[in-house]
Design a protein around this motif. Sequence first.
Motif, PDB file in Angstrom:
ATOM      1  N   ARG A 114     -11.976  17.367  14.193  1.00 53.14           N
ATOM      2  CA  ARG A 114     -11.200  16.496  15.094  1.00 53.14           C
ATOM      3  C   ARG A 114     -11.738  16.582  16.520  1.00 53.14           C
ATOM      4  NH1 ARG A 114     -10.103  12.705  12.981  1.00 53.14           N
ATOM      5  NH2 ARG A 114      -8.373  12.092  14.295  1.00 53.14           N
ATOM      6  N   ARG A 120      -7.463  20.308  22.219  1.00 49.88           N
ATOM      7  CA  ARG A 120      -6.080  20.175  21.744  1.00 49.88           C
ATOM      8  C   ARG A 120      -5.994  19.453  20.410  1.00 49.88           C
ATOM      9  NH1 ARG A 120      -4.219  18.302  27.379  1.00 49.88           N
ATOM     10  NH2 ARG A 120      -4.053  20.305  28.464  1.00 49.88           N
ATOM     11  N   ALA A 121      -7.048  18.757  20.034  1.00 48.55           N
ATOM     12  CA  ALA A 121      -7.025  18.012  18.768  1.00 48.55           C
ATOM     13  C   ALA A 121      -7.215  18.927  17.561  1.00 48.55           C
ATOM     14  CB  ALA A 121      -8.119  16.939  18.780  1.00 48.55           C
ATOM     15  N   CYS A 122      -7.539  20.199  17.817  1.00 44.91           N
ATOM     16  CA  CYS A 122      -7.848  21.108  16.703  1.00 44.91           C
ATOM     17  C   CYS A 122      -6.572  21.494  15.943  1.00 44.91           C
ATOM     18  CB  CYS A 122      -8.517  22.377  17.221  1.00 44.91           C
ATOM     19  SG  CYS A 122      -8.841  23.552  15.879  1.00 44.91           S
ATOM     20  N   PRO A 123      -6.478  21.106  14.654  1.00 45.18           N
ATOM     21  CA  PRO A 123      -5.276  21.459  13.896  1.00 45.18           C
ATOM     22  C   PRO A 123      -5.142  22.965  13.673  1.00 45.18           C
ATOM     23  CG  PRO A 123      -6.500  19.700  12.791  1.00 45.18           C
ATOM     24  CD  PRO A 123      -7.378  20.251  13.885  1.00 45.18           C
ATOM     25  N   GLU A 124      -6.240  23.703  13.734  1.00 44.08           N
ATOM     26  CA  GLU A 124      -6.183  25.148  13.509  1.00 44.08           C
ATOM     27  C   GLU A 124      -5.854  25.913  14.794  1.00 44.08           C
ATOM     28  OE1 GLU A 124      -6.702  26.911  10.446  1.00 44.08           O
ATOM     29  OE2 GLU A 124      -6.424  24.908   9.613  1.00 44.08           O
ATOM     30  N   ARG A 125      -5.863  25.212  15.917  1.00 43.87           N
ATOM     31  CA  ARG A 125      -5.520  25.806  17.218  1.00 43.87           C
ATOM     32  C   ARG A 125      -6.411  26.997  17.553  1.00 43.87           C
ATOM     33  NH1 ARG A 125       1.021  25.438  16.258  1.00 43.87           N
ATOM     34  NH2 ARG A 125       1.009  23.202  15.974  1.00 43.87           N
ATOM     35  N   ILE A 126      -7.711  26.806  17.349  1.00 43.38           N
ATOM     36  CA  ILE A 126      -8.631  27.912  17.582  1.00 43.38           C
ATOM     37  C   ILE A 126      -9.467  27.706  18.832  1.00 43.38           C
ATOM     38  CG2 ILE A 126      -8.757  28.610  15.159  1.00 43.38           C
ATOM     39  CD1 ILE A 126     -11.467  27.086  15.069  1.00 43.38           C
TER      40      ILE A 126
END
Lengths: 415, 66
Positions: free
Chosen positions: B15, B52-58
């Motif tokens: 993403r 911020r688009a990272c679904p894994e929040r890494i």
Amino acid sequence: MSETLSPAVARPDHITDAVFYDFDMFADPAYLANPHARILDMHKSAPPIFWTPRNGGHWMFVSHSANFEASRDVEKFSSEIVPQSKIKEMLAKLPPGAPHIPQPLPINIDPPDHTIYRAPLQRAFSPKAINELKGSIRELAISLIEGMKPKGSADFVSEVAEPLPVQVFLKMFGLPLEKQAAYRALVKEHMENIKNHDPAMIVRRMLKLTAIMKETILDRKENPKDDLISMLWQTRIGDRETTINDMENYCVVLFTAGLDTVVNGISLGAYHMATHPELQQQLRADPSQIPAATEEMLRRYTFTVPLRRVSNDIEFQGVQLKAGDRIMLFLPGADLDAKEYPNPEVYNHKRENSVHIAFGAGPHRCLGSHLARVELQVVYEELLTRLPAFSLDASKPVTFHGGHVVGPDHVWLKW
Amino acid sequence: MKIRIDKARCVGNARCAAISETLFPLDDDGYIAITEVDVPPGQEQIARRGARACPERIMIIEEDSK
Ligand code: HEM
């Protein structure tokens, strides 16, 4: 469609009143009447993690935080619903010469082996590889939509949503024309039985699938072409060569994970647009918003429910779980959690946090997510370009199914 | 401004790269290829959106201290 509730099993000792809630994910009447409305209601009436006595008794993780944490913790939450060691034992007992029983690897296997089985597929489903297919996916979408258009009214599910992913697969697999009819018949059988989760029947269908594919698989080993099967023969599984059994496993996983998911996803999107004419107008006026709309429809109508098995007795987010307990990662609940998405019931593709987990989280993250996104976006783009304003055909009400892939049975549109 | 990436936990959602392929380059499998983005001046906004688009929040955004 109304279904009979499955019998309630006895409540095990570790299930307290606080985590008990009666919900049949295949047959709850309110859920089947309108799945996502029922989920929004569940956020108010049910605990964020609950145990239901239906369908053999299992946990439902409803909150975003429970789904996110559990999906990423592969040690506590195993994808091996039947442990691989047990499967190996069972397979070893089969008589010699018995057909190979295909397994949907890598969905049902934990790391480190998960990584080894997933790796060969990765490149073929990467954003770059999928982008190269976009043109041909668009051609398929256009021909299906143009074929439906003169009718003025049609079941979108059977006219567009079902054939599209099937044709994309046939193209990727490079299955010869004379096999395609058999493949399509099998897909039809699979779709018609979406509500039937009898494992013996699923195995029989998977054996039919591998029987249809076998000749092509073997041929591509000797005569590689520009298709997925040939490519998979040329990669290795860890440190060994790919075998026919591996190839059959891959065909089975792509068949079971990549067809009805896309069908239900596109159909839910079409349903939303049909009931929101102002959104159609907005997207027609500015198609550059379609990718964001695709994401928000995935969030608003998340529809897959993966399974896990608890590895050891643990306390998780304040709840006692016992080794062997089955968990439903209720992703449709996660993406409608008000703690994560204020006013979750409101469709708004400009919302501040639009990052959903419709494709799961953690290492099992949907391998086909890039392909699925392209299929969804392209269909929405072409639907909005080619059809005038469309709405639901009120004479044929939409009915829904529950289970592991939730969605409408039919979506009759008129324009 | 910097973006720090917990690369080992990337699961290939891509993403970030959908927002900017140059800031967030991927490997051939579609996973993030780098552990850190040194954000060029003027690209802070797009870098933040990508992180911020990272679904894994890494992805951790480290704003410059003034
Ligand atoms: C909108 C459509 C789709 C949705 C919502 C979806 C959703 C998901 C989810 C939630 C998972 C994680 C399962 C788990 O954690 O146990 C998953 C895994 C998977 N999906 Fe999809 N999927 C879609 C389309 C596709 C397509 C088109 C393909 C194939 C080409 C595909 C192939 C797979 C595979 C192979 C896995 C297993 C990955 C693994 O275990 O490492 N999916 N999908």
